[in-house]
Design an enzyme around this catalytic site. Structure first.
Site, mmCIF file in Angstrom:
data_model
loop_
_atom_site.group_PDB
_atom_site.id
_atom_site.type_symbol
_atom_site.label_atom_id
_atom_site.label_comp_id
_atom_site.label_asym_id
_atom_site.label_seq_id
_atom_site.Cartn_x
_atom_site.Cartn_y
_atom_site.Cartn_z
ATOM 1 N N LYS A 11 0.826 -1.214 0.000
ATOM 2 C CA LYS A 11 0.000 0.000 0.000
ATOM 3 C C LYS A 11 0.865 1.271 0.000
ATOM 4 O O LYS A 11 2.087 1.214 0.249
ATOM 5 C CB LYS A 11 -0.928 -0.041 1.219
ATOM 6 N N TYR A 51 -12.458 -1.903 -3.915
ATOM 7 C CA TYR A 51 -12.986 -2.102 -2.558
ATOM 8 C C TYR A 51 -14.509 -1.985 -2.512
ATOM 9 O O TYR A 51 -15.075 -1.694 -1.456
ATOM 10 C CB TYR A 51 -12.345 -1.096 -1.604
ATOM 11 N N ARG A 87 -2.297 -14.652 4.802
ATOM 12 C CA ARG A 87 -2.932 -13.859 5.866
ATOM 13 C C ARG A 87 -2.198 -14.045 7.201
ATOM 14 O O ARG A 87 -2.120 -13.126 8.008
ATOM 15 C CB ARG A 87 -4.417 -14.182 5.953
ATOM 16 N N ASN A 114 -2.146 0.101 6.476
ATOM 17 C CA ASN A 114 -1.665 -1.135 7.103
ATOM 18 C C ASN A 114 -0.712 -1.937 6.205
ATOM 19 O O ASN A 114 -0.671 -3.163 6.270
ATOM 20 C CB ASN A 114 -2.844 -1.970 7.610
ATOM 21 N N HIS A 117 -2.189 -5.493 1.531
ATOM 22 C CA HIS A 117 -3.493 -6.142 1.399
ATOM 23 C C HIS A 117 -3.252 -7.613 1.119
ATOM 24 O O HIS A 117 -2.294 -7.966 0.433
ATOM 25 C CB HIS A 117 -4.267 -5.516 0.239
ATOM 26 N N GLU A 128 -9.486 -10.324 -7.627
ATOM 27 C CA GLU A 128 -8.542 -9.222 -7.419
ATOM 28 C C GLU A 128 -7.347 -9.318 -8.379
ATOM 29 O O GLU A 128 -6.878 -8.312 -8.913
ATOM 30 C CB GLU A 128 -8.091 -9.208 -5.964
#
Ligand code: CMP
Length: 140
Positions: A11, A51, A87, A114, A117, A128
């Site tokens: 990000k 999003y 994750r 954060n 993604h 995605e």
């Protein structure tokens, strides 16, 4: 059907601070192979599309503004059990809750900025990845 691919973005916060290389190193050392990768910048409209699932959430407008505020890296990654393992590698959405040694614990600034993604399902990993990459842009 389970696949062995996931999708990630580094990000704007992590990109701007020059953390992309360190993050990609952690990703490769965790056994993920890069199948496709590009540096790019989203428009507000494209961030809104990406999003769209969060369109009703109170943080949606801020998230779209933030995600279009600077360059990012988008990548498709391959590994057995890719979605779940990735994750784990990145840690909880809110870095305050992320486990020690995870990418978000090390690099993230806030729940919004954060650092990375990671797709939350095999289905979304495909959606995605297709959002960013055509077939010809992928290694495999
Ligand atoms: P990401 O995994 O990219 O998916 C949705 C993003 O919304 C999330 O990471 C956060 O960066 C952002 N976000 C901002 N505020 C919140 C919030 N309160 N709860 C969840 N996600 C949030």
């Amino acid at each position: 059907m389970a696949t062995n691919r996931t999708f990630t973005m580094i990000k704007p916060d992590a990109f701007a601070e020059g953390n992309s290389g360190a993050i990609l190193k952690m990703i490769e050392e965790a056994g993920f192979k890069i199948v496709a990768m590009k540096a790019t910048q989203l428009t507000g409209e494209m961030a809104g599309k990406f999003y769209a699932v969060h369109a009703e959430r109170p943080f949606y407008a801020d998230l779209c503004a933030y995600m279009s505020s600077g360059p990012i890296i988008a990548a498709i990654l391959e590994k057995d059990n890719a979605v779940e393992d990735f994750r784990k590698l990145i840690g909880a959405t809110n870095p305050a809750d992320a486990a020690e040694g995870t990418i978000r614990k090390i690099f993230a600034k806030s729940i919004e900025a954060n650092a990375v993604h990671g797709s939350d399902s095999d289905e979304n990993a495909t959606i995605e990845g297709n959002f960013y990459f055509s077939e010809i842009e992928r290694v495999g």
